[in-house]
Design a protein around this motif. Structure first.
Motif, PDB file in Angstrom:
ATOM      1  N   SER A 242       4.909   4.192  -7.908  1.00  9.41           N
ATOM      2  CA  SER A 242       4.666   4.668  -6.546  1.00  9.41           C
ATOM      3  C   SER A 242       5.955   4.756  -5.744  1.00  9.41           C
ATOM      4  CB  SER A 242       3.678   3.746  -5.834  1.00  9.41           C
ATOM      5  OG  SER A 242       2.457   3.702  -6.526  1.00  9.41           O
ATOM      6  N   GLU A 243       5.900   5.517  -4.670  1.00  8.85           N
ATOM      7  CA  GLU A 243       7.030   5.771  -3.777  1.00  8.85           C
ATOM      8  C   GLU A 243       6.480   6.000  -2.379  1.00  8.85           C
ATOM      9  OE1 GLU A 243       9.860   6.616  -2.485  1.00  8.85           O
ATOM     10  OE2 GLU A 243      11.290   6.066  -4.042  1.00  8.85           O
ATOM     11  N   ASP A 244       7.128   5.450  -1.364  1.00 11.59           N
ATOM     12  CA  ASP A 244       6.639   5.708  -0.007  1.00 11.59           C
ATOM     13  C   ASP A 244       7.271   6.942   0.624  1.00 11.59           C
ATOM     14  OD1 ASP A 244       9.183   4.816   0.668  1.00 11.59           O
ATOM     15  OD2 ASP A 244       8.514   3.207   1.978  1.00 11.59           O
ATOM     16  N   PHE A 245       8.094   7.670  -0.142  1.00 17.37           N
ATOM     17  CA  PHE A 245       8.727   8.893   0.359  1.00 17.37           C
ATOM     18  C   PHE A 245       7.707   9.913   0.843  1.00 17.37           C
ATOM     19  CE2 PHE A 245      10.275  13.237  -0.699  1.00 17.37           C
ATOM     20  CZ  PHE A 245      11.288  13.326   0.254  1.00 17.37           C
ATOM     21  N   GLY A 246       6.504   9.898   0.275  1.00 19.38           N
ATOM     22  CA  GLY A 246       5.484  10.853   0.673  1.00 19.38           C
ATOM     23  C   GLY A 246       5.168  10.828   2.155  1.00 19.38           C
ATOM     24  N   GLN A 247       5.445   9.720   2.826  1.00 20.86           N
ATOM     25  CA  GLN A 247       5.200   9.651   4.269  1.00 20.86           C
ATOM     26  C   GLN A 247       5.978  10.727   5.033  1.00 20.86           C
ATOM     27  OE1 GLN A 247       3.086   7.636   5.995  1.00 20.86           O
ATOM     28  NE2 GLN A 247       2.334   6.865   4.041  1.00 20.86           N
TER      29      GLN A 247
ATOM     30  N   VAL B 180       0.843  -1.198   0.000  1.00 21.71           N
ATOM     31  CA  VAL B 180       0.000   0.000   0.000  1.00 21.71           C
ATOM     32  C   VAL B 180       0.881   1.252   0.000  1.00 21.71           C
ATOM     33  CG1 VAL B 180      -1.758   1.307   1.241  1.00 21.71           C
ATOM     34  CG2 VAL B 180      -1.877  -1.198   1.165  1.00 21.71           C
ATOM     35  N   PHE B 181       0.746   2.075  -1.034  1.00 23.52           N
ATOM     36  CA  PHE B 181       1.472   3.331  -1.155  1.00 23.52           C
ATOM     37  C   PHE B 181       0.464   4.477  -1.250  1.00 23.52           C
ATOM     38  CE2 PHE B 181       4.324   0.171  -2.835  1.00 23.52           C
ATOM     39  CZ  PHE B 181       5.611   0.599  -2.531  1.00 23.52           C
ATOM     40  N   GLU B 182       0.583   5.457  -0.376  1.00 25.59           N
ATOM     41  CA  GLU B 182      -0.198   6.675  -0.539  1.00 25.59           C
ATOM     42  C   GLU B 182       0.458   7.545  -1.603  1.00 25.59           C
ATOM     43  OE1 GLU B 182      -1.012   8.690   3.142  1.00 25.59           O
ATOM     44  OE2 GLU B 182      -1.139   6.807   4.247  1.00 25.59           O
TER      45      GLU B 182
END
Length: 380
Positions: free
Chosen positions: A326-331, A291-293
């Protein structure tokens, strides 16, 4: 960057490339990175953040903002076919996304900081685990140790095949799509293949759902309404001729630009599953993985990176269009002003996650120069 430093970083990149570790398993890589940071004079090295995450702290001792540069530690479960002399020595695993290159660029920043300490504030060099599964940034940011290194600004990059070598592309607003893996299990009842009418087969529901899911998200313009659904795996029954199936699996990747559109896409996809199962008298279960936002760049951070590219002499294009992957860096953007940029790997370079992909070492000084210029603009 001196020729000797560049050669040293290239050798280090090749060594990291030979020993990839998968998401959540980056123990040896993390230990190597921690030692490299200590050798480069980090004032503090924190380990075990969000799993195998590492942070190197360079502190001026003066009041000022905290600026973080982030990269990833993990490789992929793909057999490398690059033919490089330093190719992966681990069967079925490879650094085929360039995270080995991202790590040495951030260590190149550490080389600079070792000789040129920040004049105010702090620099935090973040080495994050488990980016490929979407779990690493969440675990890193929510770790009890994170408040010790929580940044005011955080920057990252990803190399990008298809973009001219060494050029930068920078997105305003949404930078990466939200995505998630939807796993559907349909449950019926097996029967003898000679008497399929005495069982409940999920074959019909599976056959109906595959094109329905594909039609649900057709892609198109990368705006707030963008939705793409990709069927990635199906499984029906057991590989035998004597048993009519009683179980099926359908895996679908859901992808949107905006998180709000993702929720509506989930609702639509789940409704299709419920209807197909009801029509065929089946039970069903839906779970989600990877799951990636959505990753969204902050306007202030975009302006800073754009100016940094200009000062570093790097060609930079600012675009309103995000990347589909997608990338989880947005967290990290939930707590800080964050932005990620794309650094061109070459217009004809093999695509990320291809078995013949390899990070171009020519990019190392380019990435270092942009990051250094960014740190200088905020901490000098």
């Amino acid at each position: 960057m001196t020729p000797d430093t560049r050669a040293q970083l290239t050798r280090l990149r090749h060594e990291l490339h030979q020993s990839p570790e998968l998401s959540g398993q980056e123990e040896l890589t993390a230990a190597r990175i921690a030692n490299e940071l200590r050798a480069r004079g980090a004032d503090q090295v924190l380990t075990g953040i969000g799993g195998h995450g590492v942070a190197g702290v360079f502190d001026s001792g003066q009041a000022g903002p905290t600026v973080a540069i982030r990269c990833e530690l993990d490789g992929l479960p793909i057999q490398e076919l690059s033919g490089a002399a330093y190719a992966s020595r681990i069967p079925g695993k490879g650094h085929l996304c360039g995270h080995d290159g991202h790590m040495v660029m951030v260590l190149g920043v550490a080389d600079h900081l070792n000789q040129n300490r920040p004049q105010l504030g702090r620099v935090i060099l973040i080495f994050q685990p488990a980016e490929e599964t979407g779990q690493g940034a969440i675990a890193y940011r929510t770790d009890p140790k994170f408040p010790e290194v929580a940044p005011d600004y955080v920057f990252s990059l990803h190399n990008l095949p298809g973009l001219p070598l060494g050029d930068v592309q920078l997105c305003e607003g949404p930078a990466n799509c939200a995505s998630r893996g939807m796993k559907v299990v349909l449950s019926g009842k097996t029967s003898h293949a000679a008497a399929p009418q005495d069982g409940v087969s999920p074959a019909g529901a599976l056959a109906a759902l595959m094109p329905q899911m594909a039609r649900l998200g057709r892609g198109g313009s990368l705006d707030a309404d963008f939705a793409l659904t990709t069927v990635t795996h199906v499984n029906l029954g057991e590989p035998t001729f004597g048993v009519a199936p009683g179980r099926a699996e359908l895996w679908v990747t859901l992808r949107t630009v905006a998180d709000a559109r993702m929720q509506s896409l989930i609702d639509e996809a789940e409704a299709l599953v419920a209807q197909a199962a009801s029509d065929q008298g089946l039970g069903y279960e839906i779970t989600y993985e990877d799951v990636f936002e959505a990753c969204v760049n902050a306007p202030d951070a975009v302006d800073i990176l754009s100016g940094s590219c200009a000062r570093a002499g790097v060609n930079c294009e600012v675009t309103p269009y995000p990347q589909k992957f997608s990338e989880d860096f947005g967290q990290f953007g939930k707590d800080a002003k964050a932005a990620m940029f794309w650094l061109g790997s070459g217009e004809k370079h093999p695509q990320l996650h291809n078995p013949d992909y390899d990070f171009p070492d020519e990019l190392t000084p380019v990435g270092v120069s942009v990051f250094v210029a960014t740190i200088q603009s905020l901490l000098r």
